[in-house]
Design a protein around this motif. Structure first.
Motif, PDB file in Angstrom:
ATOM      1  N   PRO A 126       2.677  -4.858   1.979  1.00 27.46           N
ATOM      2  CA  PRO A 126       2.449  -3.885   0.906  1.00 27.46           C
ATOM      3  C   PRO A 126       1.968  -2.522   1.396  1.00 27.46           C
ATOM      4  O   PRO A 126       2.105  -1.524   0.681  1.00 27.46           O
ATOM      5  CB  PRO A 126       1.389  -4.557   0.024  1.00 27.46           C
ATOM      6  CG  PRO A 126       0.735  -5.560   0.900  1.00 27.46           C
ATOM      7  CD  PRO A 126       1.783  -6.015   1.855  1.00 27.46           C
ATOM      8  N   VAL A 127       1.428  -2.464   2.599  1.00 22.37           N
ATOM      9  CA  VAL A 127       0.936  -1.192   3.136  1.00 22.37           C
ATOM     10  C   VAL A 127       1.988  -0.530   4.025  1.00 22.37           C
ATOM     11  O   VAL A 127       2.285   0.652   3.881  1.00 22.37           O
ATOM     12  CB  VAL A 127      -0.373  -1.398   3.922  1.00 22.37           C
ATOM     13  CG1 VAL A 127      -0.823  -0.083   4.557  1.00 22.37           C
ATOM     14  CG2 VAL A 127      -1.466  -1.947   3.015  1.00 22.37           C
ATOM     15  N   LYS A 128       2.604  -1.292   4.936  1.00 19.43           N
ATOM     16  CA  LYS A 128       3.533  -0.720   5.906  1.00 19.43           C
ATOM     17  C   LYS A 128       4.937  -0.484   5.340  1.00 19.43           C
ATOM     18  O   LYS A 128       5.636   0.430   5.771  1.00 19.43           O
ATOM     19  CB  LYS A 128       3.633  -1.622   7.131  1.00 19.43           C
ATOM     20  CG  LYS A 128       2.345  -1.718   7.933  1.00 19.43           C
ATOM     21  CD  LYS A 128       2.514  -2.633   9.134  1.00 19.43           C
ATOM     22  CE  LYS A 128       1.219  -2.740   9.936  1.00 19.43           C
ATOM     23  NZ  LYS A 128       1.363  -3.648  11.100  1.00 19.43           N
ATOM     24  N   ASP A 129       5.366  -1.321   4.387  1.00 14.13           N
ATOM     25  CA  ASP A 129       6.740  -1.241   3.885  1.00 14.13           C
ATOM     26  C   ASP A 129       6.897  -0.329   2.671  1.00 14.13           C
ATOM     27  O   ASP A 129       8.015  -0.148   2.177  1.00 14.13           O
ATOM     28  CB  ASP A 129       7.256  -2.637   3.523  1.00 14.13           C
ATOM     29  CG  ASP A 129       7.447  -3.517   4.747  1.00 14.13           C
ATOM     30  OD1 ASP A 129       7.610  -2.957   5.850  1.00 14.13           O
ATOM     31  OD2 ASP A 129       7.434  -4.754   4.609  1.00 14.13           O
ATOM     32  N   PHE A 130       5.790   0.223   2.192  1.00 14.38           N
ATOM     33  CA  PHE A 130       5.853   1.065   0.996  1.00 14.38           C
ATOM     34  C   PHE A 130       5.009   2.328   1.165  1.00 14.38           C
ATOM     35  O   PHE A 130       4.048   2.346   1.928  1.00 14.38           O
ATOM     36  CB  PHE A 130       5.370   0.292  -0.238  1.00 14.38           C
ATOM     37  CG  PHE A 130       6.310  -0.785  -0.678  1.00 14.38           C
ATOM     38  CD1 PHE A 130       7.251  -0.547  -1.667  1.00 14.38           C
ATOM     39  CD2 PHE A 130       6.277  -2.043  -0.082  1.00 14.38           C
ATOM     40  CE1 PHE A 130       8.131  -1.539  -2.067  1.00 14.38           C
ATOM     41  CE2 PHE A 130       7.153  -3.041  -0.460  1.00 14.38           C
ATOM     42  CZ  PHE A 130       8.093  -2.787  -1.455  1.00 14.38           C
ATOM     43  N   PRO A 272       9.618   3.412  -1.370  1.00 17.42           N
ATOM     44  CA  PRO A 272       9.885   2.827  -0.050  1.00 17.42           C
ATOM     45  C   PRO A 272       9.193   3.628   1.054  1.00 17.42           C
ATOM     46  O   PRO A 272       9.027   4.847   0.944  1.00 17.42           O
ATOM     47  CB  PRO A 272      11.412   2.922   0.081  1.00 17.42           C
ATOM     48  CG  PRO A 272      11.908   3.002  -1.324  1.00 17.42           C
ATOM     49  CD  PRO A 272      10.867   3.780  -2.065  1.00 17.42           C
ATOM     50  N   ALA A 273       8.790   2.951   2.120  1.00 18.38           N
ATOM     51  CA  ALA A 273       8.179   3.634   3.262  1.00 18.38           C
ATOM     52  C   ALA A 273       9.143   4.676   3.817  1.00 18.38           C
ATOM     53  O   ALA A 273      10.352   4.457   3.856  1.00 18.38           O
ATOM     54  CB  ALA A 273       7.822   2.618   4.347  1.00 18.38           C
ATOM     55  N   GLY A 274       8.589   5.804   4.227  1.00 18.12           N
ATOM     56  CA  GLY A 274       9.429   6.855   4.789  1.00 18.12           C
ATOM     57  C   GLY A 274       9.864   7.913   3.793  1.00 18.12           C
ATOM     58  O   GLY A 274      10.556   8.864   4.161  1.00 18.12           O
ATOM     59  N   ASP A 313      -3.188   8.557  -0.607  1.00 22.83           N
ATOM     60  CA  ASP A 313      -4.084   7.974   0.387  1.00 22.83           C
ATOM     61  C   ASP A 313      -5.128   7.072  -0.260  1.00 22.83           C
ATOM     62  O   ASP A 313      -5.461   6.004   0.286  1.00 22.83           O
ATOM     63  CB  ASP A 313      -4.791   9.082   1.175  1.00 22.83           C
ATOM     64  CG  ASP A 313      -3.861   9.768   2.167  1.00 22.83           C
ATOM     65  OD1 ASP A 313      -2.796   9.190   2.475  1.00 22.83           O
ATOM     66  OD2 ASP A 313      -4.202  10.875   2.633  1.00 22.83           O
ATOM     67  N   ALA A 314      -5.643   7.475  -1.406  1.00 17.36           N
ATOM     68  CA  ALA A 314      -6.634   6.637  -2.101  1.00 17.36           C
ATOM     69  C   ALA A 314      -6.008   5.326  -2.544  1.00 17.36           C
ATOM     70  O   ALA A 314      -6.642   4.264  -2.477  1.00 17.36           O
ATOM     71  CB  ALA A 314      -7.202   7.389  -3.303  1.00 17.36           C
ATOM     72  N   LEU A 315      -4.758   5.373  -2.988  1.00 15.65           N
ATOM     73  CA  LEU A 315      -4.068   4.149  -3.395  1.00 15.65           C
ATOM     74  C   LEU A 315      -3.838   3.252  -2.184  1.00 15.65           C
ATOM     75  O   LEU A 315      -3.996   2.031  -2.275  1.00 15.65           O
ATOM     76  CB  LEU A 315      -2.738   4.487  -4.074  1.00 15.65           C
ATOM     77  CG  LEU A 315      -1.871   3.289  -4.499  1.00 15.65           C
ATOM     78  CD1 LEU A 315      -2.648   2.328  -5.387  1.00 15.65           C
ATOM     79  CD2 LEU A 315      -0.613   3.774  -5.219  1.00 15.65           C
ATOM     80  N   LYS A 320      -5.250  -1.871   0.783  1.00 15.05           N
ATOM     81  CA  LYS A 320      -5.829  -2.555   1.946  1.00 15.05           C
ATOM     82  C   LYS A 320      -7.044  -3.373   1.537  1.00 15.05           C
ATOM     83  O   LYS A 320      -7.207  -4.519   1.953  1.00 15.05           O
ATOM     84  CB  LYS A 320      -6.229  -1.524   3.008  1.00 15.05           C
ATOM     85  CG  LYS A 320      -5.065  -0.818   3.680  1.00 15.05           C
ATOM     86  CD  LYS A 320      -5.576   0.218   4.674  1.00 15.05           C
ATOM     87  CE  LYS A 320      -4.430   0.953   5.355  1.00 15.05           C
ATOM     88  NZ  LYS A 320      -4.919   2.007   6.275  1.00 15.05           N
ATOM     89  N   LYS A 321      -7.899  -2.781   0.709  1.00 16.63           N
ATOM     90  CA  LYS A 321      -9.116  -3.464   0.248  1.00 16.63           C
ATOM     91  C   LYS A 321      -8.759  -4.685  -0.586  1.00 16.63           C
ATOM     92  O   LYS A 321      -9.305  -5.779  -0.389  1.00 16.63           O
ATOM     93  CB  LYS A 321      -9.962  -2.490  -0.568  1.00 16.63           C
ATOM     94  CG  LYS A 321     -11.242  -3.076  -1.160  1.00 16.63           C
ATOM     95  CD  LYS A 321     -12.041  -1.984  -1.847  1.00 16.63           C
ATOM     96  CE  LYS A 321     -13.278  -2.538  -2.535  1.00 16.63           C
ATOM     97  NZ  LYS A 321     -12.926  -3.312  -3.760  1.00 16.63           N
ATOM     98  N   ASP A 322      -7.827  -4.529  -1.523  1.00 17.96           N
ATOM     99  CA  ASP A 322      -7.428  -5.639  -2.385  1.00 17.96           C
ATOM    100  C   ASP A 322      -6.813  -6.780  -1.585  1.00 17.96           C
ATOM    101  O   ASP A 322      -7.026  -7.958  -1.889  1.00 17.96           O
ATOM    102  CB  ASP A 322      -6.416  -5.157  -3.442  1.00 17.96           C
ATOM    103  CG  ASP A 322      -7.097  -4.561  -4.654  1.00 17.96           C
ATOM    104  OD1 ASP A 322      -8.316  -4.305  -4.579  1.00 17.96           O
ATOM    105  OD2 ASP A 322      -6.423  -4.350  -5.676  1.00 17.96           O
TER     106      ASP A 322
END
Length: 338
Positions: A126-130, A272-274, A313-315, A320-322
């Protein structure tokens, strides 16, 4: 003469390196210029926003309201597309595999973070792919019970479940949804047995709850306050740390005998990431403007949902926290896809 030839070769090498460095600078500049041009032209055609649930639930309802407001600001239609299945995996993965150009978005919920944690095999990160775009809403849930059981409080529900072990079930919008985890956490805290019944979205789950085919549902109040007011469902508690402003006379679960219990849900837009930063910034600005619409703010507030936007960035930090917190919760409640 040999040293001289050596120096000549070194000089030629340095020239080549300078040419390469110059080419890199030119390419980098071209890439930045291309992104700027792309952002200025964005959007030039309709945008598709995917909801990984069937029509009729809170995510679908809020997504359509948001899409309408964003369309007005962007000058292009934002089309909502329902792609349910696989505990939100079908719709989410379709966005992950889409071009990173800002024309395919995901309107996601907590399940966006939870779903990958439920699978043994890798699905998506969820962090790296989006690319996060913006948070949109937050809300506590309501514990809704079919009137057929004649249960009015949390203690009524717990007592009934203990007297009828294994007979009480609870519906959710799907495996890995915030509704699912809220129910599992309640089951664990209350030390009762409840059978989870997953659906492909809140809409079909709510239809069965209203018909009395399932017993309980931990759900957003968006679209459901009328059912409560007209007696078609009993709202026994809300799941936030504080009482929901839309239902001030309804106690929280923590007030009702399970101190420390808290569960909530959020909705957010992701790409999508990128996806180019200027495009993300344009989308974020459109969401921020839409979130100030009195139509959205007042309609959702009346049903207990708070409109809340964020920076990308806040999202990302929230995701990451969730992810870490849900890993602990899944282990504690022993929640699986079965």
């Amino acid at each position: 003469m040999v040293p001289f030839r050596s120096r000549v070769r070194c000089g030629a090498s340095s020239l080549n390196m300078l040419k390469i460095a110059g080419a890199v600078v030119v390419l980098a500049g071209a890439a930045v210029f291309s992104q700027q041009v792309q952002a200025q032209a964005f959007p030039s055609h309709p945008i598709r926003m995917v909801v990984a649930y069937a029509p009729g639930g809170a995510t679908d309802i809020v997504g359509r309201m948001l899409a309408q407001e964003m369309s007005a600001d962007l000058g292009q239609t934002v089309v909502l597309e329902n792609r349910a299945g696989g505990g939100t995996l079908v719709g989410t993965d379709s966005v992950r595999r889409s071009p990173a150009d800002g024309y395919t978005l995901l309107f996601g919920t907590n399940a966006f973070v939870i779903t990958p944690l439920l699978h043994d095999k890798p699905t998506y990160d969820p962090v790296k792919d989006f690319q996060p775009v913006s948070l949109t809403t937050v809300q506590s849930l309501g514990i809704l019970v079919t009137p057929k059981l004649n249960l009015r409080t949390v203690q009524d529900l717990i007592a009934y479940a203990k007297a009828n072990p294994g007979k009480v079930n609870f519906a959710s919008s799907g495996n890995g949804s915030a509704q699912h985890l809220a129910g599992e956490a309640f089951r664990t805290a209350a030390k009762i047995e409840m059978v989870h019944v997953p659906y492909k979205g809140t809409g079909p789950a709510m239809t069965d709850l209203l018909a009395g085919r399932v017993d309980v549902m931990f759900s957003s109040l968006v679209g459901n306050t009328e059912h409560v007011n007209e007696g078609r469902l009993n709202l026994v508690a809300t799941t936030g740390a504080k009482r929901n402003p839309a239902t001030p006379n309804v106690p929280t679960v923590a007030e009702s005998g399970l101190p420390g219990y808290e569960a909530g849900t959020w909705q957010a837009v992701l790409a999508p990431a990128g996806t180019p930063a200027p495009v993300v910034e344009r989308l974020n600005a459109a969401i921020a403007k839409a979130a100030k619409s009195p139509r959205i703010v007042e309609t959702l507030a009346a049903q207990g949902m708070e409109v809340r936007t964020s920076s990308p960035d806040a999202l990302r930090d929230m995701l990451k926290k969730d992810s870490g917190e849900y890993q602990v919760l899944l282990k504690h409640t022993k929640t699986t896809l079965q």
